[in-house]
Scaffold this motif. Structure first.
Motif, short mmCIF file in Angstrom:
data_model
loop_
_atom_site.label_atom_id
_atom_site.label_comp_id
_atom_site.label_asym_id
_atom_site.label_seq_id
_atom_site.Cartn_x
_atom_site.Cartn_y
_atom_site.Cartn_z
N VAL A 297 7.85 -3.97 6.96
CA VAL A 297 6.67 -4.00 5.92
C VAL A 297 5.78 -5.13 7.15
CG1 VAL A 297 6.39 -5.93 5.03
CG2 VAL A 297 8.36 -5.33 4.43
N ASP A 298 6.59 -4.88 7.84
CA ASP A 298 5.35 -5.53 9.62
C ASP A 298 4.09 -4.40 9.72
OD1 ASP A 298 6.04 -8.71 9.24
OD2 ASP A 298 6.98 -8.06 11.08
N TRP A 299 4.26 -3.50 10.15
CA TRP A 299 4.21 -2.16 10.19
C TRP A 299 2.93 -1.57 9.16
CZ3 TRP A 299 3.27 -1.31 14.72
CH2 TRP A 299 4.59 -0.74 15.56
N LEU A 300 3.81 -1.48 8.12
CA LEU A 300 2.72 -1.73 6.57
C LEU A 300 1.13 -2.25 6.25
CD1 LEU A 300 5.24 0.00 4.33
CD2 LEU A 300 4.14 1.19 5.74
N ALA A 301 1.65 -3.33 6.74
CA ALA A 301 1.11 -4.22 6.03
C ALA A 301 -0.62 -4.12 7.27
CB ALA A 301 1.20 -5.69 6.40
N ASP A 302 0.38 -4.00 8.60
CA ASP A 302 -0.83 -3.63 9.37
C ASP A 302 -1.66 -2.20 9.08
OD1 ASP A 302 -0.47 -6.00 11.05
OD2 ASP A 302 0.79 -4.63 12.74
N MET A 303 -1.08 -1.18 8.39
CA MET A 303 -1.89 -0.21 8.50
C MET A 303 -2.84 -0.13 6.96
SD MET A 303 1.45 2.11 9.19
CE MET A 303 1.12 3.70 7.89
N ARG A 304 -2.77 -1.73 6.04
CA ARG A 304 -3.37 -2.11 5.45
C ARG A 304 -2.24 -1.29 3.77
NH1 ARG A 304 -6.27 -5.35 6.37
NH2 ARG A 304 -7.60 -5.32 4.39
N TYR A 305 -1.42 -0.90 3.60
CA TYR A 305 -0.75 -0.51 3.06
C TYR A 305 -0.62 -1.01 1.59
CZ TYR A 305 2.10 1.90 -0.42
OH TYR A 305 3.07 2.43 -1.55
N TYR A 306 -0.65 -2.35 1.83
CA TYR A 306 -0.59 -2.77 1.13
C TYR A 306 -1.74 -3.74 0.36
CZ TYR A 306 4.11 -3.47 2.71
OH TYR A 306 5.37 -3.21 3.38
N ASP A 307 -2.82 -3.29 0.71
CA ASP A 307 -4.16 -3.54 -0.11
C ASP A 307 -4.51 -2.65 -0.67
OD1 ASP A 307 -4.36 -6.12 1.16
OD2 ASP A 307 -4.83 -4.82 3.23
N MET A 308 -3.99 -1.48 -0.45
CA MET A 308 -4.50 0.31 -1.39
C MET A 308 -4.41 0.29 -2.82
SD MET A 308 -2.87 3.29 -1.91
CE MET A 308 -2.32 3.42 0.05
N PRO A 309 -5.50 0.01 -3.68
CA PRO A 309 -6.47 -0.61 -5.10
C PRO A 309 -5.32 0.89 -5.65
CG PRO A 309 -7.55 0.53 -4.26
CD PRO A 309 -7.04 0.11 -3.29
N VAL A 310 -4.20 1.03 -7.16
CA VAL A 310 -3.97 1.92 -7.74
C VAL A 310 -4.47 2.87 -8.05
CG1 VAL A 310 -4.24 0.37 -10.26
CG2 VAL A 310 -2.06 2.05 -9.83
N GLU A 311 -6.06 2.97 -7.88
CA GLU A 311 -7.02 4.15 -7.90
C GLU A 311 -6.32 5.06 -6.63
OE1 GLU A 311 -9.24 0.69 -7.94
OE2 GLU A 311 -7.66 0.96 -8.56
N GLN A 312 -6.07 4.28 -5.90
CA GLN A 312 -6.15 5.04 -4.10
C GLN A 312 -4.97 5.72 -4.03
OE1 GLN A 312 -8.46 3.27 -1.54
NE2 GLN A 312 -10.01 2.02 -2.57
N HIS A 313 -4.09 5.55 -4.70
CA HIS A 313 -2.84 5.60 -3.99
C HIS A 313 -2.86 7.22 -5.30
CE1 HIS A 313 1.76 6.53 -4.44
NE2 HIS A 313 1.76 4.83 -3.31
N PRO A 314 -2.05 7.83 -4.28
CA PRO A 314 -1.51 9.89 -4.70
C PRO A 314 -0.98 10.06 -5.34
CG PRO A 314 -1.16 9.44 -2.49
CD PRO A 314 -1.30 7.74 -2.85
N LEU A 315 -0.17 9.09 -6.28
CA LEU A 315 0.12 9.18 -7.77
C LEU A 315 -0.77 8.71 -9.16
CD1 LEU A 315 4.03 8.58 -6.76
CD2 LEU A 315 2.92 10.68 -7.17
N ARG A 316 -1.71 7.56 -8.51
CA ARG A 316 -2.32 6.90 -9.63
C ARG A 316 -1.75 6.27 -9.90
NH1 ARG A 316 -5.16 9.53 -5.91
NH2 ARG A 316 -7.30 10.57 -6.42
N GLU A 317 -1.92 6.13 -11.22
CA GLU A 317 -0.87 4.62 -12.47
C GLU A 317 0.24 5.91 -12.62
OE1 GLU A 317 -2.66 4.72 -16.19
OE2 GLU A 317 -4.60 3.72 -14.73
N GLY A 318 0.73 6.87 -11.87
CA GLY A 318 2.04 7.14 -11.80
C GLY A 318 3.01 6.65 -10.84
N VAL A 319 2.24 5.35 -10.03
CA VAL A 319 3.14 4.64 -9.30
C VAL A 319 3.86 3.93 -9.84
CG1 VAL A 319 1.40 3.20 -8.16
CG2 VAL A 319 3.30 3.86 -6.74
N ARG A 320 3.17 3.07 -11.23
CA ARG A 320 3.82 2.25 -11.73
C ARG A 320 5.90 2.83 -12.33
NH1 ARG A 320 -2.00 1.20 -14.70
NH2 ARG A 320 -2.96 0.14 -12.92
N ASP A 321 5.83 4.20 -12.80
CA ASP A 321 6.44 4.42 -13.09
C ASP A 321 7.94 4.65 -11.78
OD1 ASP A 321 5.78 3.97 -14.95
OD2 ASP A 321 5.00 6.66 -15.21
N ASN A 322 7.14 4.43 -10.56
CA ASN A 322 8.28 4.59 -9.83
C ASN A 322 9.41 3.91 -9.06
OD1 ASN A 322 6.50 6.60 -8.35
ND2 ASN A 322 6.42 6.34 -6.75
#
Length: 432
Positions: free
Chosen positions: A223-248
């Motif tokens: 989690v610390d690494w992913l925070a540094d990589m700013r993964y947790y700041d990625m908005p849903v529209e920029q995720h590769p799955l877009r809104e489909g990530v909500r079903d993961n």
């Protein structure tokens, strides 16, 4: 008399608030925090008691799967002495109680909202088990996990087999003696299976398609690494799955005993019986899809892929970190087993850990898709005055968690403030 005038007259004896928040968990209380700061009158309506889910729907050894430092409710960050630890159930409740006490939100508890409907005058009529209200804005903060999923085949299990849903499980001692079948291997299923396994119970686990991730990699929490990589700041529209990530399905990992991986293959080495997806019950035998190998391999692929992304980040940033290694399976199924004799297995309990479905049937608004999920952009729906908060990936990964709900709540309240300002300015503009 116009419809608006009739509606206004009908509402004259009904108490009114500028904003009504439905749900008194961390999401609803975060909305209240920003409304109070803005001086906007409001009411939180809670079906049970504030933050009751954390008190009543978690097993005894439950703990956070994200580090304590990610607990960042508005005005109430984690201030304990173990930021990289994982709060246990009673510590989480104490953290939330501190937020409740500090906030002093206007709350109506033990009150179920029966209906929310927009009226011709633009207000919302809110019918509850404890009287009716009206509001200019309604924020739905009841989450998205309402109705436990239990398949119809459960009705055909023998009457002497005890059945539980994950939210009702408390500890191994609460179950009858005998083996336990856990159905589902998401976060709840994997952790409950581990809880039973560590207690010495015989466990059969129907493994689903949930991914997994490492707890630690290259000397730090993932989690610390992913925070540094700013993964947790990625908005849903920029995720590769877009809104489909909500079903993961969430990755399985644990914060138990300071945090560690959950490795189902190691559990199998130690005696846990793994099967593929549970499909049916026929002639006294449970039937499983022959996909155990694929499900384990896919979970491990995700595990290694996340670690590889961290490795690439370390290389790009030229960070001095301990070496890492790729996960290598410690156990492989010799064959796919598709049938299990229920009586011969000694199974006396079944725990269903296959999730929940949303139930927003009490909201009368044209904002839902065919699966009953609200259409919205960062919690703002197409219907004026109606908002959602606390849903998975509402905006970012943290939207349904302690880490990101404050940002979402502030955004929704900013939208409410803008709407109120525009509404107050409208008459003057028309007069001009």
């Amino acid at each position: 008399m116009s419809n608006a005038s009739l509606a206004s007259q009908a509402h004259s004896d009904v108490p009114h608030r500028s904003v009504i928040i439905v749900g008194g968990g961390q999401a609803g209380l975060s909305i209240s925090y920003y409304l109070k700061a803005a001086g906007i009158d409001h009411l939180v309506i809670e079906k049970a008691t504030l933050a009751h889910t954390w008190r009543t729907q978690r097993w005894d050894t439950f703990c956070l799967v994200t580090p304590n430092w990610q607990c960042a409710l508005p005005g109430h960050p984690y201030r304990g002495d173990d930021p990289h630890g994982f709060m246990k159930k009673e510590e989480i409740v104490a953290y939330l109680d501190g937020f409740v006490e500090k906030l002093g939100a206007p709350v109506l508890e033990h009150t179920e909202v029966k209906r929310v409907q927009r009226q011709p005058d633009g207000r919302y009529a809110v019918a509850t088990s404890n009287g009716d209200w009206t509001a200019d804005h309604v924020v739905v903060a009841s989450g998205g996990y309402h109705t436990p999923i239990v398949p119809r085949m459960a009705e055909r299990l023998p009457a002497d087999i005890s059945q539980w849903q994950s939210s009702a499980y408390r500890n191994p001692r609460s179950l009858p003696d005998g083996a336990v079948l856990v159905v589902g291997s998401g976060q709840s299923g994997a952790q409950i299976a581990e809880d039973l396994h560590l207690a010495g119970r015989k466990v059969y686990l129907a493994v689903g398609e949930a991914p997994r991730c490492a707890r630690f990699h290259r000397g730090r929490d993932v989690v610390d690494w992913l925070a540094d990589m700013r993964y947790y700041d990625m908005p849903v529209e920029q995720h590769p799955l877009r809104e489909g990530v909500r079903d993961n399905t969430n990755h399985y990992v644990t914060g138990r005993d300071g945090g560690r991986d959950i490795d189902l293959r190691r559990f199998a080495q130690e005696g846990m019986e793994l099967y593929g997806r549970l499909d049916d019950l026929r002639d006294g035998c449970l039937q499983f899809t022959p996909n155990l190998t694929a499900n384990l391999d896919n979970a491990d692929d995700t595990y290694n892929r996340i670690n590889a992304s961290i490795d690439a980040f370390i290389d790009r940033q030229r960070i001095d970190a301990p070496p890492g290694e790729s996960y290598q399976p410690v156990w492989q199924p010799l064959r796919e087993r598709t049938s299990l004799d229920l009586a011969a297995s000694g199974i006396t309990s079944v725990i269903w850990c296959i999730g929940f479905t949303p139930d927003f049937s009490w909201i009368d608004a044209p904002v839902f898709n065919g699966r009953g999920y609200p259409a919205h952009t960062r919690g703002i729906t197409p219907q004026a005055g109606l908002y959602f908060i606390g849903l998975p990936w509402l905006h970012t990964w943290g939207s349904g968690r302690f880490s990101g709900v404050a940002r979402d709540a502030e955004h929704v309240v900013d939208e409410i403030r803008a709407s109120m300002t525009a509404s107050q300015a409208a008459p003057a503009s028309l007069a001009a």
